[in-house]
Scaffold this motif. Structure first.
Motif, short mmCIF file in Angstrom:
data_model
loop_
_atom_site.label_atom_id
_atom_site.label_comp_id
_atom_site.label_asym_id
_atom_site.label_seq_id
_atom_site.Cartn_x
_atom_site.Cartn_y
_atom_site.Cartn_z
N ASP A 209 0.58 -1.39 0.40
CA ASP A 209 0.24 0.19 0.09
C ASP A 209 0.55 1.07 0.06
O ASP A 209 1.77 1.48 0.63
N GLU A 210 1.35 2.09 -0.96
CA GLU A 210 1.98 2.57 -1.14
C GLU A 210 1.19 4.20 -0.77
O GLU A 210 2.54 5.19 -0.34
N ASP A 211 0.30 3.88 0.25
CA ASP A 211 0.04 5.80 1.12
C ASP A 211 0.56 4.83 2.19
O ASP A 211 0.65 6.34 2.52
N LEU A 212 1.29 4.33 2.66
CA LEU A 212 2.31 4.21 3.61
C LEU A 212 3.49 5.07 3.88
O LEU A 212 3.79 5.15 5.22
N PHE A 213 3.88 5.19 2.70
CA PHE A 213 5.37 5.59 2.69
C PHE A 213 5.30 6.97 2.93
O PHE A 213 6.04 6.72 4.12
N PRO A 214 4.29 7.78 2.70
CA PRO A 214 4.88 9.13 3.37
C PRO A 214 4.69 8.92 5.03
O PRO A 214 6.08 9.94 5.04
N LEU A 215 3.97 8.72 5.65
CA LEU A 215 4.70 9.24 6.79
C LEU A 215 5.40 7.90 7.10
O LEU A 215 6.41 9.04 8.38
N ASN A 216 5.68 7.36 7.11
CA ASN A 216 7.39 6.16 7.52
C ASN A 216 8.41 6.78 7.38
O ASN A 216 9.60 6.56 7.85
N ASN A 217 8.65 7.58 5.86
CA ASN A 217 9.47 8.23 5.03
C ASN A 217 9.91 9.21 5.91
O ASN A 217 11.25 9.58 6.11
N LYS A 218 8.74 9.81 6.59
CA LYS A 218 9.05 11.52 7.42
C LYS A 218 9.74 10.67 8.49
O LYS A 218 10.60 11.52 9.27
N MET A 219 9.32 9.63 9.56
CA MET A 219 9.97 9.35 10.60
C MET A 219 11.16 9.16 10.24
O MET A 219 11.88 9.54 11.18
N VAL A 220 11.71 8.70 9.30
CA VAL A 220 13.37 8.03 9.06
C VAL A 220 14.03 9.15 8.89
O VAL A 220 15.43 9.16 9.19
N SER A 221 13.42 10.38 7.53
CA SER A 221 13.80 11.45 8.03
C SER A 221 14.08 12.00 9.12
O SER A 221 15.39 12.96 8.63
N ASP A 222 12.81 12.14 9.78
CA ASP A 222 12.97 13.15 10.66
C ASP A 222 14.75 12.66 11.64
O ASP A 222 14.99 13.50 12.27
N LYS A 223 14.25 11.14 12.08
CA LYS A 223 14.74 11.07 12.88
C LYS A 223 16.70 10.35 12.51
O LYS A 223 17.12 10.26 14.12
N THR A 224 16.61 10.33 11.83
CA THR A 224 18.09 10.46 10.90
C THR A 224 18.50 10.77 10.23
O THR A 224 20.02 9.76 9.20
N GLY A 225 17.77 12.03 9.19
CA GLY A 225 18.71 12.61 8.04
C GLY A 225 19.15 11.81 6.90
O GLY A 225 19.02 12.30 6.24
N ILE A 226 18.07 10.21 6.57
CA ILE A 226 18.16 9.85 4.95
C ILE A 226 17.07 9.72 4.80
O ILE A 226 16.12 8.86 5.90
N THR A 227 16.63 9.28 3.43
CA THR A 227 15.44 9.42 3.02
C THR A 227 15.47 8.08 2.73
O THR A 227 15.84 7.64 1.33
N PRO A 228 14.89 6.73 3.21
CA PRO A 228 14.87 5.71 2.72
C PRO A 228 13.97 5.39 1.03
O PRO A 228 13.25 5.79 0.88
N LYS A 229 14.78 4.28 0.75
CA LYS A 229 14.37 4.27 -0.44
C LYS A 229 12.39 3.63 -0.74
O LYS A 229 12.43 2.84 0.58
N ASN A 230 11.95 3.31 -1.59
CA ASN A 230 10.35 2.83 -1.54
C ASN A 230 10.61 1.47 -2.00
O ASN A 230 10.43 1.92 -3.63
N GLU A 231 9.53 0.51 -1.91
CA GLU A 231 9.64 -1.20 -2.89
C GLU A 231 7.81 -1.75 -2.62
O GLU A 231 8.02 -1.67 -1.64
N TRP A 232 7.11 -1.61 -3.62
CA TRP A 232 5.69 -1.88 -3.07
C TRP A 232 5.94 -3.50 -3.21
O TRP A 232 5.10 -4.48 -3.05
N ASP A 233 7.55 -4.34 -3.79
CA ASP A 233 7.34 -5.81 -4.17
C ASP A 233 8.00 -6.19 -3.61
O ASP A 233 10.10 -5.60 -3.91
N MET A 234 8.74 -7.27 -2.40
CA MET A 234 9.77 -7.68 -1.34
C MET A 234 10.87 -8.08 -2.50
O MET A 234 11.91 -8.07 -2.11
N ARG A 235 10.89 -8.16 -3.61
CA ARG A 235 11.42 -9.15 -3.78
C ARG A 235 12.92 -8.18 -4.69
O ARG A 235 13.58 -8.52 -4.84
#
Length: 454
Positions: free
Chosen positions: A84-110
């Motif tokens: 569910d790509e709607d879940l990325f923005p909130l979690n991206n912000k959490m990682v960015s705010d706490k670590t200064g790094i914006t993570p990659k986003n994937e919808w397929d675990m492979r």
């Protein structure tokens, strides 16, 4: 930042691999050697969606904890994965705010598993994805945090063990109370005979679960890759009440509250009984009593009891109540265990407080009543230390323990669904002379999803 070492070992796995649909992954594995100063790169797969009640979002909890432990453990989230790509923005912000790094986003675990920069994968997917994701990750050379229960059924759990062994992976199962000093002290007292010979553990899971409602089938939102969400599970039309946290309460994707919350207490009960094997018999009964069928789509019981018997005669009882009730014992325990021994008893509460009593004495002879620090923080720290040392023996909850405790849930559910007592042959992980029960040890996988040969 300390420079990461080069990946120096590569090996082919033969023909078994990730070939599913149009994404043809090669069957390649790689193993990296991590030193004490190397950063460990992490991907969290399955972010979850928090419900109005506050339930769910286990993956997001892991994101928060891993970010908090970043400096202490030299770890970093480099990618997030969810269908569910709607879940990325909130979690991206959490990682960015706490670590200064914006993570990659994937919808397929492979895609995550094919990323050579990822060292460790935290799986917080629905139960029906646990086994396939785990086995793919083993083949890809990742170390793994598996959310409980281990697999959607008993056979999957065994295949997950075989994969971890074959590919020599460090695997921690999220039975986080095993990391708590209070729990460790209670188990030490029990195993050293503090209340005599422990012959029974009675597990309570009194956790009110209000109805999450009922909805008609509909079209999935554009943000959701619904076919990937279903994965190996049987096809069912999209229904907003059957996804996110609610997957637990439908047989196609979950295993009920016994394998959701109750498994934590069952794990402690089995640990206290010192039973490192499967029970020889199980009987479970219960039902849905809180609402009418048109008020909620839940299929799994909201009230369930089970009794397991071991070869040495010890008894493990389980009682789940999703509605209003008082607690039991001097701690008013709604979630926890009471251990019974020949010389006394020990009450263990959800928050890891406990009191041990001798015979009929009114005052405890030993107790722990100060809450321990965050249980998940402790277990994640333990996992990262085991990965750095490449030492499975350091794990508080290895894959074998996870399998034994998860199997209790699956056994109870099979007995509940068939409505009878079952005899189980633990050595072969099969039921004795019961074809119907043995058919429920595994499930048919929806094509093109299939488990690789191990």
């Amino acid at each position: 930042m300390v420079k990461r070492r080069e990946f120096i070992k590569r090996s082919l796995l033969g023909t078994a691999g990730f070939a599913i649909g149009g994404l043809g992954f090669s069957a390649r594995s790689y193993a990296n050697i991590l030193g004490s100063n190397d950063r460990i790169n992490i991907s969290v797969v399955g972010l979850g969606k928090r419900q109005p009640s506050g339930w769910g979002a286990m993956g997001s909890k892991y994101v928060n904890i891993i970010c908090k432990l970043k400096k202490q453990l030299n770890i970093q989230i480099i990618s997030l994965c969810d269908v569910d790509e709607d879940l990325f923005p909130l979690n991206n912000k959490m990682v960015s705010d706490k670590t200064g790094i914006t993570p990659k986003n994937e919808w397929d675990m492979r895609h995550v598993l094919d990323d050579k920069e990822v060292d460790v994968v935290f799986f917080a997917t629905p139960n029906h994805w646990h086994a396939l994701g785990h086995i793919w990750a083993c083949q890809a050379g990742k170390h793994i945090w598996d959310e409980k229960p281990l697999g959607h059924n008993i056979r999957e759990g065994r295949l997950m063990i075989e994969a971890a062994h074959k590919y020599n992976r460090i695997v921690q199962v999220g039975q986080y109370r095993r990391a708590v000093p209070n729990a460790q002290a209670a188990m030490k007292l029990l195993h050293e005979g503090g209340i005599g010979d422990v012959y029974m553990a009675k597990v309570f899971n009194y956790k009110r679960r209000p109805s999450f409602g009922f909805a008609l089938d509909s079209e999935p939102p554009k943000s959701l890759h619904y076919d990937m969400w279903l994965g190996p599970a049987a096809f069912q039309k999209y229904n907003e009440k059957k996804l996110h946290y609610n997957f637990h309460f439908h047989w196609n994707t979950g295993n009920g509250d016994i394998a959701n919350h109750g498994v934590h207490q069952l794990d402690l009960g089995r640990w206290g009984l010192n039973e490192n094997e499967h029970p020889i018999s199980v009987y479970s009964d219960g039902g849905i009593f809180g609402w009418k069928p048109n008020e909620c789509s839940q299929e799994t019981p909201d009230t369930q009891s089970a009794i397991f018997k071991y070869a040495d005669g010890k008894i493990l009882q389980f009682e789940d109540m999703g509605h209003y009730t008082n607690g039991v014992g001097s701690l008013n325990t709604r979630i926890g265990i009471i251990f019974y021994g020949t010389e006394g008893y020990l009450e263990f509460d959800y928050h890891s407080a406990w009191r041990a009593y001798k015979k009929d004495e009114k005052e405890p002879f030993d107790k722990r009543e100060i809450q321990d620090p965050s249980r998940q923080d402790l277990l994640i720290t333990n996992f990262i230390e085991a990965v750095r040392l490449n030492d499975k023996n350091k794990l508080f909850c290895n894959i074998i323990d996870g399998h034994y405790s998860s199997t209790l849930c699956h056994l109870a559910n099979i007995s509940y669904r068939l409505g009878r007592n079952l005899k189980f042959v633990g050595e072969h992980e099969k039921f004795s002379d019961d074809d119907d029960a043995n058919l429920m040890l595994f499930r048919e996988y929806r094509m093109p999803y299939k488990l690789p040969n191990i």
